[in-house]
Design an enzyme around this catalytic site. Structure first.
Site, PDB file in Angstrom:
ATOM      1  N   CYS A   2      -2.101   4.837  11.356  1.00  0.00           N
ATOM      2  CA  CYS A   2      -2.490   3.515  10.867  1.00  0.00           C
ATOM      3  C   CYS A   2      -3.094   2.669  11.986  1.00  0.00           C
ATOM      4  O   CYS A   2      -2.742   2.830  13.154  1.00  0.00           O
ATOM      5  CB  CYS A   2      -1.274   2.789  10.321  1.00  0.00           C
ATOM      6  SG  CYS A   2      -0.457   3.667   8.999  1.00  0.00           S
ATOM      7  N   ARG A  27      -8.717   7.243  14.496  1.00  0.00           N
ATOM      8  CA  ARG A  27      -7.273   7.515  14.546  1.00  0.00           C
ATOM      9  C   ARG A  27      -6.810   8.377  13.382  1.00  0.00           C
ATOM     10  O   ARG A  27      -5.715   8.934  13.436  1.00  0.00           O
ATOM     11  CB  ARG A  27      -6.499   6.185  14.508  1.00  0.00           C
ATOM     12  CG  ARG A  27      -6.722   5.331  15.725  1.00  0.00           C
ATOM     13  CD  ARG A  27      -6.163   3.947  15.504  1.00  0.00           C
ATOM     14  NE  ARG A  27      -4.715   3.953  15.370  1.00  0.00           N
ATOM     15  CZ  ARG A  27      -3.881   3.668  16.359  1.00  0.00           C
ATOM     16  NH1 ARG A  27      -4.350   3.378  17.548  1.00  0.00           N
ATOM     17  NH2 ARG A  27      -2.585   3.673  16.171  1.00  0.00           N
ATOM     18  N   TRP A  73      -2.486   5.520   7.058  1.00  0.00           N
ATOM     19  CA  TRP A  73      -2.236   6.964   7.042  1.00  0.00           C
ATOM     20  C   TRP A  73      -0.898   7.104   6.331  1.00  0.00           C
ATOM     21  O   TRP A  73       0.140   6.714   6.870  1.00  0.00           O
ATOM     22  CB  TRP A  73      -2.178   7.483   8.475  1.00  0.00           C
ATOM     23  CG  TRP A  73      -2.108   8.961   8.627  1.00  0.00           C
ATOM     24  CD1 TRP A  73      -3.167   9.835   8.662  1.00  0.00           C
ATOM     25  CD2 TRP A  73      -0.934   9.766   8.812  1.00  0.00           C
ATOM     26  NE1 TRP A  73      -2.718  11.124   8.852  1.00  0.00           N
ATOM     27  CE2 TRP A  73      -1.346  11.108   8.944  1.00  0.00           C
ATOM     28  CE3 TRP A  73       0.440   9.484   8.873  1.00  0.00           C
ATOM     29  CZ2 TRP A  73      -0.459  12.160   9.136  1.00  0.00           C
ATOM     30  CZ3 TRP A  73       1.321  10.530   9.059  1.00  0.00           C
ATOM     31  CH2 TRP A  73       0.873  11.847   9.193  1.00  0.00           C
ATOM     32  N   ASN A  99       2.068  -1.310  10.885  1.00  0.00           N
ATOM     33  CA  ASN A  99       2.101   0.072  11.398  1.00  0.00           C
ATOM     34  C   ASN A  99       3.550   0.396  11.729  1.00  0.00           C
ATOM     35  O   ASN A  99       4.251  -0.454  12.289  1.00  0.00           O
ATOM     36  CB  ASN A  99       1.297   0.203  12.698  1.00  0.00           C
ATOM     37  CG  ASN A  99      -0.195   0.152  12.464  1.00  0.00           C
ATOM     38  OD1 ASN A  99      -0.660   0.062  11.330  1.00  0.00           O
ATOM     39  ND2 ASN A  99      -0.949   0.200  13.555  1.00  0.00           N
ATOM     40  N   GLY A 100       3.979   1.612  11.437  1.00  0.00           N
ATOM     41  CA  GLY A 100       5.348   2.008  11.764  1.00  0.00           C
ATOM     42  C   GLY A 100       6.105   2.404  10.509  1.00  0.00           C
ATOM     43  O   GLY A 100       5.501   2.614   9.445  1.00  0.00           O
ATOM     44  N   GLU A 481      -4.065  26.727  23.160  1.00  0.00           N
ATOM     45  CA  GLU A 481      -4.913  25.554  22.935  1.00  0.00           C
ATOM     46  C   GLU A 481      -6.120  25.923  22.062  1.00  0.00           C
ATOM     47  O   GLU A 481      -6.487  25.174  21.150  1.00  0.00           O
ATOM     48  CB  GLU A 481      -5.349  24.976  24.292  1.00  0.00           C
ATOM     49  CG  GLU A 481      -6.399  23.880  24.254  1.00  0.00           C
ATOM     50  CD  GLU A 481      -6.002  22.642  23.454  1.00  0.00           C
ATOM     51  OE1 GLU A 481      -4.857  22.551  23.010  1.00  0.00           O
ATOM     52  OE2 GLU A 481      -6.881  21.794  23.252  1.00  0.00           O
ATOM     53  N   LYS A 485      -6.978  24.424  18.293  1.00  0.00           N
ATOM     54  CA  LYS A 485      -8.266  23.800  17.972  1.00  0.00           C
ATOM     55  C   LYS A 485      -8.851  24.397  16.689  1.00  0.00           C
ATOM     56  O   LYS A 485      -9.288  23.677  15.803  1.00  0.00           O
ATOM     57  CB  LYS A 485      -9.299  23.999  19.101  1.00  0.00           C
ATOM     58  CG  LYS A 485      -9.112  23.226  20.352  1.00  0.00           C
ATOM     59  CD  LYS A 485      -9.439  21.755  20.267  1.00  0.00           C
ATOM     60  CE  LYS A 485      -8.208  20.955  19.942  1.00  0.00           C
ATOM     61  NZ  LYS A 485      -7.427  20.510  21.076  1.00  0.00           N
ATOM     62  N   GLU A 488      -6.659  23.393  13.570  1.00  0.00           N
ATOM     63  CA  GLU A 488      -6.717  22.009  13.083  1.00  0.00           C
ATOM     64  C   GLU A 488      -8.089  21.637  12.559  1.00  0.00           C
ATOM     65  O   GLU A 488      -8.204  20.791  11.676  1.00  0.00           O
ATOM     66  CB  GLU A 488      -6.198  21.002  14.125  1.00  0.00           C
ATOM     67  CG  GLU A 488      -6.959  20.860  15.393  1.00  0.00           C
ATOM     68  CD  GLU A 488      -6.316  19.859  16.369  1.00  0.00           C
ATOM     69  OE1 GLU A 488      -5.463  19.064  15.979  1.00  0.00           O
ATOM     70  OE2 GLU A 488      -6.691  19.895  17.546  1.00  0.00           O
ATOM     71  N   HIS A 504       5.167  43.240  20.223  1.00  0.00           N
ATOM     72  CA  HIS A 504       6.522  42.993  19.735  1.00  0.00           C
ATOM     73  C   HIS A 504       6.525  42.300  18.370  1.00  0.00           C
ATOM     74  O   HIS A 504       7.552  41.774  17.956  1.00  0.00           O
ATOM     75  CB  HIS A 504       7.311  42.151  20.750  1.00  0.00           C
ATOM     76  CG  HIS A 504       7.499  42.844  22.061  1.00  0.00           C
ATOM     77  ND1 HIS A 504       8.332  43.929  22.229  1.00  0.00           N
ATOM     78  CD2 HIS A 504       6.912  42.634  23.263  1.00  0.00           C
ATOM     79  CE1 HIS A 504       8.276  44.345  23.474  1.00  0.00           C
ATOM     80  NE2 HIS A 504       7.416  43.579  24.133  1.00  0.00           N
ATOM     81  N   LYS A 602      -5.127  10.794  15.098  1.00  0.00           N
ATOM     82  CA  LYS A 602      -5.377  10.865  16.534  1.00  0.00           C
ATOM     83  C   LYS A 602      -4.119  10.507  17.326  1.00  0.00           C
ATOM     84  O   LYS A 602      -3.754  11.224  18.248  1.00  0.00           O
ATOM     85  CB  LYS A 602      -6.528   9.926  16.901  1.00  0.00           C
ATOM     86  CG  LYS A 602      -6.918   9.983  18.368  1.00  0.00           C
ATOM     87  CD  LYS A 602      -7.489  11.338  18.738  1.00  0.00           C
ATOM     88  CE  LYS A 602      -7.873  11.435  20.194  1.00  0.00           C
ATOM     89  NZ  LYS A 602      -8.023  12.841  20.616  1.00  0.00           N
TER      90      LYS A 602
HETATM   91  C1  AGP Z   1      -4.953  17.865  19.693  1.00  0.00           C
HETATM   92  O1  AGP Z   1      -6.159  18.416  19.309  1.00  0.00           O
HETATM   93  C2  AGP Z   1      -4.124  17.369  18.622  1.00  0.00           C
HETATM   94  N1  AGP Z   1      -4.815  16.587  17.688  1.00  0.00           N
HETATM   95  C3  AGP Z   1      -2.689  16.980  18.918  1.00  0.00           C
HETATM   96  O2  AGP Z   1      -1.994  18.168  19.086  1.00  0.00           O
HETATM   97  C4  AGP Z   1      -2.399  16.048  20.135  1.00  0.00           C
HETATM   98  O3  AGP Z   1      -2.706  16.699  21.310  1.00  0.00           O
HETATM   99  C5  AGP Z   1      -0.915  15.632  20.105  1.00  0.00           C
HETATM  100  O4  AGP Z   1      -0.663  14.903  18.941  1.00  0.00           O
HETATM  101  C6  AGP Z   1      -0.500  14.828  21.314  1.00  0.00           C
HETATM  102  O5  AGP Z   1      -1.207  13.640  21.422  1.00  0.00           O
HETATM  103  P1  AGP Z   1      -1.176  12.774  22.741  1.00  0.00           P
HETATM  104  O6  AGP Z   1      -1.840  13.572  23.808  1.00  0.00           O
HETATM  105  O7  AGP Z   1      -1.944  11.538  22.388  1.00  0.00           O
HETATM  106  O8  AGP Z   1       0.266  12.502  23.061  1.00  0.00           O
END
Ligand code: AGP
Length: 607
Positions: A2, A27, A73, A99-100, A481, A485, A488, A504, A602
């Site tokens: 949000c 965001r 959100w 927000n929250g 990583e 990517k 997501e 394994h 975000k």
């Molecule tokens: C990364 O591509 C993600 N969208 C997500 O995993 C992100 O890295 C994670 O939420 C942590 O965010 P931050 O670095 O703002 O703490």
């Protein structure tokens, strides 16, 4: 997640609010709305969808010089127009954006029902505005209504509240960021620094427990039991880089290609070539602290966690002291044992990730020394830690983190060099690493000149039911990583494993044509990684191989992508880049919303 934007001043509020919402879009959100305080009434417009959808339903002109706006959100209640903020009190006299999460909203809702006040939405947020209206009806001033309501609430909030009969906004914070931007005869409120930068550099960061009364020309803080006070106005540090898209098709692509410059910003002034060491002034590390520290613990979520894993390995390699990485949410929920002599590093792009914030608080409570490794200047984690290193990636707007990852790795490499030099790392080794780190931006640019057969690899990935990513040592974290990517962005199930672990279990998934991405730079583990690669090939897998330029193992891949050679400890800075591009290109091929993938946000500001 949000986002909040608010305005009080002399300009027409609506265009400013819409622009603020647009800058909060990155965001991640699913619905959006505004409330404008006109001469006689408050006009509310809200819709499910994007800011562009909101603009489409706005009337030609909405007069008013004060207003609040929100991107939602969904957490409590579905993605519907009625659940979209701003919410209003039953008497229409108070509007609010939140927000929250309000944990005790059910009991508060029951309380309201006993007073014959029905909430019209399913949200937890609406109870707040209804409670405030109840307080007002019982004679409370606006400020008292807010304060009394918040006393009864459990949870987290960033709040911006507008009263129909008052020319002011009230803002409050507890666990969800809120910043007030001070202009000339006007004030801006935002949950995020980006929307403020085009209006003012003078800002007030609210702390947990703060309530601020904001008029056109003044901000008065009402915190705790004390008297009203003047706020602490600070200057918003200008972040390098543009947060606008410019000519780029997507923020993600723009940010991938910004990595060389971002990396230069990250390391500038932070290395001491003469001593072969790092020089991280913001860490305020005393020499005896470095020498005596028994171990290092790193915390993060998602991409930040994988960068932290690489940092952990670099610390062990360079300083020869134990280092452990923890997923923030797991760490703090397991009643961690904190050693006051150890160093704790909280790694986060946004600096607002709720799980990492909670872990930082837990460490501080138990007397640990905690340092932030953060991108967003002035963010909650940066301020909570009060010491650490800004990674200086510039604004990262794409939900998928890219340039923050490489800068986290670089900042942690500098830290590891500094720690290493107080212990086992020789000056020559330190210098070699520093020279190579300084070369890394140029090597990234060299890779961008020839990114390799990406589209052939995308042919394999776009059709896949699932994708396996393999690597060893530092490259195991790069593989994780890369898998995150692709998952997501393209919504393809991806599994990442240290290559030796493949036999394994995950090997059972392989069938004729299964794509396997193998990260195999020219380090001491390459030959072992190749064994896993052969085991995959023997079962019909198609290999997408990331290797160093000129290495004869290129022929092992069905599709081979070469990156320039670098010091074996710094390979993640280069091997991750083709994985970022593969995720981007595959998502595009599948018609996904690259910058705002479904369900993701975000900044993950809720637990
Ligand atoms: C990364 O591509 C993600 N969208 C997500 O995993 C992100 O890295 C994670 O939420 C942590 O965010 P931050 O670095 O703002 O703490």
């Amino acid at each position: 997640m949000c986002g909040i934007f608010g305005y009080i001043g002399t300009q027409q509020a609506l265009p400013l609010l819409v622009e603020g919402l647009r800058r909060l879009e990155y965001r991640g959100y699913d619905s959006t709305g505004v409330a404008i305080h006109g001469e006689n009434d408050v006009a509310v417009h809200k819709t499910v969808g994007k800011v562009a959808d909101l603009q489409a339903i706005l009337p030609g002109q909405v007069e008013g010089t004060m207003g609040i706006a929100h991107t939602r959100w969904a957490t409590h209640g579905g993605v519907t127009q009625v659940n979209t903020h701003p919410h209003h009190a039953h008497d229409g006299n108070i509007h609010l954006v939140h927000n929250g999460i309000i944990e005790n909203f059910r009991s508060l809702r029951q309380h309201l029902e006993q007073q014959n006040i029905e909430c019209i939405s399913e949200t937890d947020s609406e109870v707040l505005v209804q409670m405030m209206a109840l307080e007002r009806a019982q004679g409370a001033t606006p400020l008292e209504a807010v304060q009394r309501t918040l006393k009864r609430v459990r949870g987290t909030w960033g709040l911006c509240i507008m009263f129909r009969d008052e020319n002011m906004l009230i803002c409050a914070r507890n666990g969800s960021p809120l910043i007030i931007g001070q202009g000339e005869g006007e004030m801006f409120v935002s949950s995020d620094p980006h929307p403020l930068t085009s209006h003012t550099q003078r800002v007030v960061y609210l702390d947990d427990g703060d309530v601020a009364v904001v008029s056109r020309s003044s901000i008065t803080m009402h915190s705790g039991q004390g008297r009203p006070s003047q706020p602490n106005v600070t200057v918003l540090e200008e972040e390098w880089g543009e947060s606008e898209l410019g000519d780029a098709p997507h923020f993600m692509l723009k940010e991938i290609y910004e990595q060389p410059d971002a990396l230069r910003q990250c390391i500038a002034g932070r290395i001491d070539r003469e001593m072969g060491s790092g020089r991280l002034g913001g860490m305020r590390l005393r020499h005896d602290t470095l020498v005596q520290t028994p171990h290092v613990r790193l915390l993060g979520c998602g991409t930040a966690y994988y960068a932290a894993e690489i940092g952990q390995m670099l610390i062990e390699k360079m300083a020869r002291i134990p280092a452990v990485t923890h997923i923030s949410s797991e760490f703090r929920n397991n009643d961690p044992v904190i050693n006051p002599k150890a160093l704790y590093l909280a790694v986060s792009q946004s600096g607002e990730t709720a799980d990492t914030i909670a872990a930082v608080k837990e460490i501080k409570l138990k007397g640990g020394q905690i340092f932030g490794v953060v991108n967003v200047v002035g963010s909650t984690i940066a301020r909570l830690c009060g010491q650490g290193v800004y990674i200086h990636s510039g604004p990262e707007q794409s939900v998928a983190s890219t340039k923050a990852f490489t800068n986290m790795v670089a900042a942690l490499a500098v830290f590891a060099t500094q720690l290493g030099r107080t212990r086992h790392l020789s000056k020559e080794q330190g210098r070699e690493l520093i020279d190579q780190l300084q070369q890394a931006p140029h090597l990234m640019e060299t890779y961008f000149e020839d990114t390799g057969p990406l589209s052939e690899a995308v042919d394999l990935l776009a059709e896949a039911k699932s994708v396996l990513y393999l690597g060893r040592g530092l490259s195991a974290s790069v593989a994780k990583e890369g898998a995150l990517k692709l998952m997501e962005l393209a919504y393809i199930p991806c599994l990442a494993y240290p290559a030796g672990e493949m036999k394994h279990g995950p090997i059972a998934l392989l069938e004729e044509g299964s794509p396997v991405v193998v990260v195999a730079p020219n380090d001491h583990l390459k030959e072992k990684t190749l064994s896993a690669l052969h085991e995959c090939k023997a079962r019909g897998a198609k290999i997408i191989l990331i290797h160093e330029k000129g290495d004869s193992i290129a022929s092992e891949g069905d599709v081979s992508i070469a990156v320039p050679s670098i010091h074996p400890w710094l390979t993640p800075l280069l091997t991750v880049v083709p994985l970022q591009l593969l995720a981007y290109e595959t998502a595009l091929r599948l018609g996904r919303d690259v910058d705002r993938p479904r369900n993701l946000a975000k900044s993950v500001t809720v637990e």
